[in-house]
Enzyme design. Structure first.
Site, PDB file in Angstrom:
ATOM      1  N   GLU A  11      33.220  -8.363 -16.739  1.00 14.45           N
ATOM      2  CA  GLU A  11      32.162  -7.666 -15.683  1.00 14.45           C
ATOM      3  C   GLU A  11      32.337  -6.121 -16.145  1.00 14.45           C
ATOM      4  OE1 GLU A  11      29.811  -9.526 -14.610  1.00 14.45           O
ATOM      5  OE2 GLU A  11      28.665  -7.408 -14.006  1.00 14.45           O
ATOM      6  N   SER A  12      31.409  -5.682 -16.674  1.00 22.10           N
ATOM      7  CA  SER A  12      31.442  -4.244 -17.105  1.00 22.10           C
ATOM      8  C   SER A  12      31.617  -3.290 -15.452  1.00 22.10           C
ATOM      9  CB  SER A  12      30.416  -3.933 -18.037  1.00 22.10           C
ATOM     10  OG  SER A  12      29.216  -4.046 -17.507  1.00 22.10           O
ATOM     11  N   CYS A  47      31.925  -7.882 -25.469  1.00 21.24           N
ATOM     12  CA  CYS A  47      30.867  -8.232 -24.645  1.00 21.24           C
ATOM     13  C   CYS A  47      31.011  -7.197 -23.537  1.00 21.24           C
ATOM     14  CB  CYS A  47      31.268  -9.573 -24.050  1.00 21.24           C
ATOM     15  SG  CYS A  47      29.861 -10.497 -23.044  1.00 21.24           S
ATOM     16  N   ARG A  97      26.362 -14.563 -21.056  1.00 20.33           N
ATOM     17  CA  ARG A  97      25.699 -13.344 -20.235  1.00 20.33           C
ATOM     18  C   ARG A  97      26.089 -12.135 -21.181  1.00 20.33           C
ATOM     19  NH1 ARG A  97      26.744 -11.379 -15.343  1.00 20.33           N
ATOM     20  NH2 ARG A  97      28.993 -11.727 -15.360  1.00 20.33           N
ATOM     21  N   HIS A 151      32.183 -13.488 -28.122  1.00 21.52           N
ATOM     22  CA  HIS A 151      33.730 -13.658 -27.708  1.00 21.52           C
ATOM     23  C   HIS A 151      34.617 -14.384 -28.802  1.00 21.52           C
ATOM     24  CE1 HIS A 151      33.498 -12.381 -23.360  1.00 21.52           C
ATOM     25  NE2 HIS A 151      32.177 -12.840 -23.659  1.00 21.52           N
ATOM     26  N   GLU A 168      37.646 -14.242 -29.297  1.00 26.43           N
ATOM     27  CA  GLU A 168      38.845 -14.785 -28.672  1.00 26.43           C
ATOM     28  C   GLU A 168      38.710 -16.043 -28.075  1.00 26.43           C
ATOM     29  OE1 GLU A 168      36.794 -12.701 -27.336  1.00 26.43           O
ATOM     30  OE2 GLU A 168      36.675 -12.828 -25.226  1.00 26.43           O
TER      31      GLU A 168
HETATM   32  N1  GLN Z   1      27.281  -9.418 -18.233  1.00 30.36           N
HETATM   33  C1  GLN Z   1      28.542  -9.157 -18.373  1.00 30.36           C
HETATM   34  C2  GLN Z   1      28.283  -7.359 -18.047  1.00 30.36           C
HETATM   35  O1  GLN Z   1      27.476  -7.016 -18.012  1.00 30.36           O
HETATM   36  C3  GLN Z   1      29.244  -9.017 -19.677  1.00 30.36           C
HETATM   37  C4  GLN Z   1      29.508 -10.595 -19.806  1.00 30.36           C
HETATM   38  C5  GLN Z   1      30.730 -10.935 -20.544  1.00 30.36           C
HETATM   39  O2  GLN Z   1      31.721 -10.200 -20.760  1.00 30.36           O
HETATM   40  N2  GLN Z   1      31.063 -12.312 -21.225  1.00 30.36           N
HETATM   41  O3  GLN Z   1      29.308  -6.647 -18.092  1.00 30.36           O
END
Ligand code: GLN
Length: 209
Positions: A49-50, A80, A136, A171, A173
């Site tokens: 989650e950024s 991501c 996401r 991803h 990984e």
């Molecule tokens: N939706 C997340 C974000 O905005 C990223 C999702 C993920 O890393 N799988 O940070």
């Protein structure tokens, strides 16, 4: 001497990246402290989650040291959420570290329930088809001149690189392939075992911290 690969170990899918790097015969560094950046030729920012990760980067006083290490030659691969952290522009939001000349649109592939896989050959990375997992995921909506597009998903840029950064919306990984990790290590000038191309699916679940 910058000779190791690290994984930012504050939040998100850290073990999966460590397991892939270990399968290549590397001894990756799980990075929580600024002094650990000194040895790094490259660092992976994992998915997660950024918004959470940027807050933790500040709390752990890593934001400035990461920018300094980057200026000093450390390369960065953002997966991501990690790609969102390095992007110069984030649609509708304040950008974070601004290390790569791309624009990202967070969650643009839809919510968690719209997670999906794609199987694709990405010639720059491997001749083998790779399984790409989107959760996401952000879309890379603009790239500047110095950015090479590595892959598009339904016409949308989902992997790109510059001399010093790699960004993937997906991803690698979460697949058994080590191709992306090998590619990043080699981009960083770190040599890897030649014979390892894959690991057993979900091997990271057995990994101890
Ligand atoms: N939706 C997340 C974000 O905005 C990223 C999702 C993920 O890393 N799988 O940070």
């Amino acid at each position: 001497m910058r000779s190791k690969i690290g994984v930012l170990d504050l939040q998100g899918g850290v073990l999966e990246h460590l397991t892939h790097l270990e399968a290549l015969g590397l001894e990756p560094v799980a990075v929580k402290k600024a002094e650990q950046l000194e040895d790094l030729a490259g660092i992976i920012f994992p998915g997660g989650e950024s918004t959470c990760m940027i807050r933790l980067l500040r709390i752990f006083e890593l934001e400035v040291p990461i920018k300094e290490a980057f200026s000093d030659g450390m390369k960065i691969w953002g997966t991501c959420a990690g790609a969102i952290l390095i992007a110069n522009e984030v649609v509708g939001e304040k950008p974070n570290l601004q290390l790569m000349n791309i624009t990202v649109d967070r969650n643009a592939f839809g919510p968690q329930i719209d997670s999906f896989h794609e199987t694709a050959v990405i010639p720059a990375i491997s001749d083998e088809p790779l399984e790409l997992t989107f959760i996401r995921a952000p879309q890379i909506t603009a790239v500047e001149d110095e950015v090479q597009v590595l892959h598009r998903t339904n016409g949308i840029v989902t992997a790109a690189e510059t001399e010093n950064c790699l960004a993937t919306s997906f991803h690698p990984e979460l697949s058994g392939s080590t191709a992306f990790h090998r590619y990043f290590a080699e981009k960083c000038g770190v040599s890897v075992k030649q014979n390892s191309t894959s690991i057993s699916d979900k091997a990271w679940m057995q990994r101890k911290r």
